[in-house]
Design a protein around this motif. Structure first.
Motif, PDB file in Angstrom:
ATOM      1  N   GLY A 108       5.719 -10.390 -50.856  1.00 48.31           N
ATOM      2  CA  GLY A 108       5.033 -11.284 -49.545  1.00 48.31           C
ATOM      3  C   GLY A 108       3.648 -11.825 -50.045  1.00 48.31           C
ATOM      4  N   MET A 109       3.223 -10.974 -50.924  1.00 52.43           N
ATOM      5  CA  MET A 109       1.721 -11.517 -51.461  1.00 52.43           C
ATOM      6  C   MET A 109       1.756 -12.356 -52.714  1.00 52.43           C
ATOM      7  N   LEU A 110       2.908 -12.461 -53.438  1.00 56.18           N
ATOM      8  CA  LEU A 110       2.859 -12.664 -54.904  1.00 56.18           C
ATOM      9  C   LEU A 110       3.843 -13.981 -54.854  1.00 56.18           C
ATOM     10  N   SER A 111       3.499 -14.809 -55.734  1.00 55.81           N
ATOM     11  CA  SER A 111       4.580 -16.054 -56.049  1.00 55.81           C
ATOM     12  C   SER A 111       5.861 -15.646 -56.562  1.00 55.81           C
ATOM     13  N   MET A 112       6.707 -16.340 -56.648  1.00 53.61           N
ATOM     14  CA  MET A 112       8.019 -16.101 -57.130  1.00 53.61           C
ATOM     15  C   MET A 112       7.980 -15.676 -58.623  1.00 53.61           C
ATOM     16  N   ARG A 113       7.261 -16.316 -59.401  1.00 50.40           N
ATOM     17  CA  ARG A 113       7.253 -15.801 -60.858  1.00 50.40           C
ATOM     18  C   ARG A 113       6.596 -14.559 -60.856  1.00 50.40           C
ATOM     19  N   GLU A 114       5.486 -14.359 -60.130  1.00 47.56           N
ATOM     20  CA  GLU A 114       4.960 -12.804 -60.217  1.00 47.56           C
ATOM     21  C   GLU A 114       5.962 -11.853 -59.692  1.00 47.56           C
ATOM     22  N   THR A 115       6.939 -12.238 -58.681  1.00 44.88           N
ATOM     23  CA  THR A 115       7.670 -11.493 -58.197  1.00 44.88           C
ATOM     24  C   THR A 115       8.872 -10.878 -59.179  1.00 44.88           C
ATOM     25  N   ILE A 116       9.364 -11.997 -59.925  1.00 41.78           N
ATOM     26  CA  ILE A 116      10.311 -11.483 -60.807  1.00 41.78           C
ATOM     27  C   ILE A 116       9.781 -10.558 -61.577  1.00 41.78           C
ATOM     28  N   ILE A 117       8.546 -10.759 -62.275  1.00 40.61           N
ATOM     29  CA  ILE A 117       8.007  -9.780 -63.153  1.00 40.61           C
ATOM     30  C   ILE A 117       8.010  -8.087 -62.463  1.00 40.61           C
ATOM     31  N   ILE A 118       7.578  -8.118 -61.290  1.00 35.50           N
ATOM     32  CA  ILE A 118       7.394  -7.019 -60.551  1.00 35.50           C
ATOM     33  C   ILE A 118       8.935  -6.534 -60.367  1.00 35.50           C
ATOM     34  N   PHE A 119       9.724  -7.365 -60.179  1.00 35.54           N
ATOM     35  CA  PHE A 119      11.062  -6.570 -60.136  1.00 35.54           C
ATOM     36  C   PHE A 119      11.672  -6.197 -61.500  1.00 35.54           C
ATOM     37  N   LEU A 120      11.417  -6.938 -62.509  1.00 35.62           N
ATOM     38  CA  LEU A 120      11.726  -6.403 -63.770  1.00 35.62           C
ATOM     39  C   LEU A 120      11.117  -4.924 -64.131  1.00 35.62           C
ATOM     40  N   VAL A 121       9.824  -4.835 -63.761  1.00 38.52           N
ATOM     41  CA  VAL A 121       9.055  -3.548 -63.862  1.00 38.52           C
ATOM     42  C   VAL A 121       9.652  -2.457 -63.089  1.00 38.52           C
ATOM     43  N   SER A 122      10.030  -2.923 -61.836  1.00 43.71           N
ATOM     44  CA  SER A 122      10.748  -1.854 -61.071  1.00 43.71           C
ATOM     45  C   SER A 122      11.963  -1.614 -61.186  1.00 43.71           C
ATOM     46  N   SER A 123      12.826  -2.572 -61.807  1.00 46.87           N
ATOM     47  CA  SER A 123      14.228  -1.924 -62.291  1.00 46.87           C
ATOM     48  C   SER A 123      14.062  -1.006 -63.679  1.00 46.87           C
ATOM     49  N   PHE A 124      12.812  -1.358 -64.591  1.00 48.18           N
ATOM     50  CA  PHE A 124      12.900  -0.340 -65.553  1.00 48.18           C
ATOM     51  C   PHE A 124      12.432   1.070 -65.204  1.00 48.18           C
ATOM     52  N   ILE A 155      19.888   7.555 -76.186  1.00 42.34           N
ATOM     53  CA  ILE A 155      20.349   6.194 -76.617  1.00 42.34           C
ATOM     54  C   ILE A 155      20.958   5.618 -75.518  1.00 42.34           C
ATOM     55  N   ALA A 156      21.537   6.100 -74.629  1.00 40.74           N
ATOM     56  CA  ALA A 156      21.995   5.495 -73.415  1.00 40.74           C
ATOM     57  C   ALA A 156      21.029   4.625 -72.540  1.00 40.74           C
ATOM     58  N   THR A 157      19.871   5.696 -72.433  1.00 42.88           N
ATOM     59  CA  THR A 157      18.687   5.280 -71.633  1.00 42.88           C
ATOM     60  C   THR A 157      18.002   3.825 -72.315  1.00 42.88           C
ATOM     61  N   CYS A 158      18.067   3.897 -73.475  1.00 39.42           N
ATOM     62  CA  CYS A 158      17.203   2.853 -74.348  1.00 39.42           C
ATOM     63  C   CYS A 158      18.344   1.691 -74.269  1.00 39.42           C
ATOM     64  N   CYS A 159      19.458   2.028 -74.493  1.00 34.59           N
ATOM     65  CA  CYS A 159      20.385   0.649 -74.316  1.00 34.59           C
ATOM     66  C   CYS A 159      20.497   0.092 -72.896  1.00 34.59           C
ATOM     67  N   VAL A 160      20.362   0.808 -71.889  1.00 34.72           N
ATOM     68  CA  VAL A 160      20.007   0.384 -70.367  1.00 34.72           C
ATOM     69  C   VAL A 160      18.887  -0.424 -70.351  1.00 34.72           C
ATOM     70  N   PHE A 161      17.942  -0.108 -70.812  1.00 36.47           N
ATOM     71  CA  PHE A 161      16.484  -0.792 -70.866  1.00 36.47           C
ATOM     72  C   PHE A 161      16.777  -2.234 -71.633  1.00 36.47           C
ATOM     73  N   ILE A 162      17.525  -2.136 -72.822  1.00 37.77           N
ATOM     74  CA  ILE A 162      17.704  -3.364 -73.577  1.00 37.77           C
ATOM     75  C   ILE A 162      18.495  -4.306 -72.821  1.00 37.77           C
ATOM     76  N   ILE A 163      19.628  -3.748 -72.415  1.00 38.33           N
ATOM     77  CA  ILE A 163      20.648  -4.758 -71.465  1.00 38.33           C
ATOM     78  C   ILE A 163      20.006  -5.283 -70.200  1.00 38.33           C
ATOM     79  N   THR A 164      19.018  -4.487 -69.715  1.00 42.14           N
ATOM     80  CA  THR A 164      18.541  -5.157 -68.452  1.00 42.14           C
ATOM     81  C   THR A 164      17.459  -6.168 -68.852  1.00 42.14           C
ATOM     82  N   LEU A 165      16.662  -5.803 -70.050  1.00 40.32           N
ATOM     83  CA  LEU A 165      15.866  -6.743 -70.362  1.00 40.32           C
ATOM     84  C   LEU A 165      16.530  -8.159 -71.005  1.00 40.32           C
TER      85      LEU A 165
END
Length: 184
Positions: A108-124, A155-165
């Motif tokens: 609620g406090m951030l713009s949509m562009r910043e929110t997408i980055i926060i979502f990527l970090v929280s997904s990681f 290796i599976a963890t690293c692959c999930v990180f790469i696929i998510t990105l």
């Protein structure tokens, strides 16, 4: 519903089902404090991701995003904890509610562009926490399995990180920066 939301729901659901499957098949038993710590870390990361997601979906309505994230996160946290112990279930419930509420308020406090980055970090964060917890539970309950397949899990963890990105939408292409003219 767009494909992006479907991917996100599948992403979160897969993490949840993997952890529940590990709980079911490994019959994880440990000290109560250890169970509560596992529950707290998992429910906090799930609550944060769900809170940020509800903040993105209901970006214009802060109250609805907070209430939805609290409800969904609380159910997820309680389910994660109740598989271990009753006190861990209570811990998971309240921790997930708090994290979901914080995620929604942050969006609620951030713009949509910043929110997408926060979502990527929280997904990681969710991926790392889930894989760490799976490794810990397997190590405690089936030590021979983790010794044999530890490198494969890494290796599976690293692959999930790469696929998510890789699957994550490009923020700059979807939301080009707007240039406002200066009025003198």
């Amino acid at each position: 519903m767009t494909w992006g939301y479907m991917y996100i729901f599948i992403f979160i659901g897969t993490h949840f089902l993997v952890i529940m499957g590990i709980y079911l098949f490994c019959k994880y038993k440990a000290a109560l404090m250890e169970q509560m710590m596992i529950t707290m870390t998992l429910s906090m990361s799930f609550g944060l991701v769900i809170g940020v997601l509800m903040g993105i979906i209901y970006h214009d309505n802060l109250l609805l995003s907070i209430l939805m994230s609290m409800g969904i996160s609380g159910l997820a946290g309680a389910n994660l904890g109740l598989r271990l112990h009753g006190l861990a279930g209570i811990e998971g419930f309240f921790t997930a509610i708090m994290a979901g509420m914080m995620g929604s308020m942050l969006v609620g406090m951030l713009s949509m562009r910043e929110t997408i980055i926060i979502f990527l970090v929280s997904s990681f964060l969710l991926t790392g926490t889930s894989m760490f917890s799976v490794r810990h539970i397997l190590y405690r309950s089936c030590e021979h399995v983790i010794r044999k397949y530890d490198l494969l899990l890494l290796i599976a963890t690293c692959c999930v990180f790469i696929i998510t990105l890789w699957m994550f939408p490009d923020v700059l292409e979807q939301n080009p920066p707007s240039v406002k003219p200066l009025h003198l």
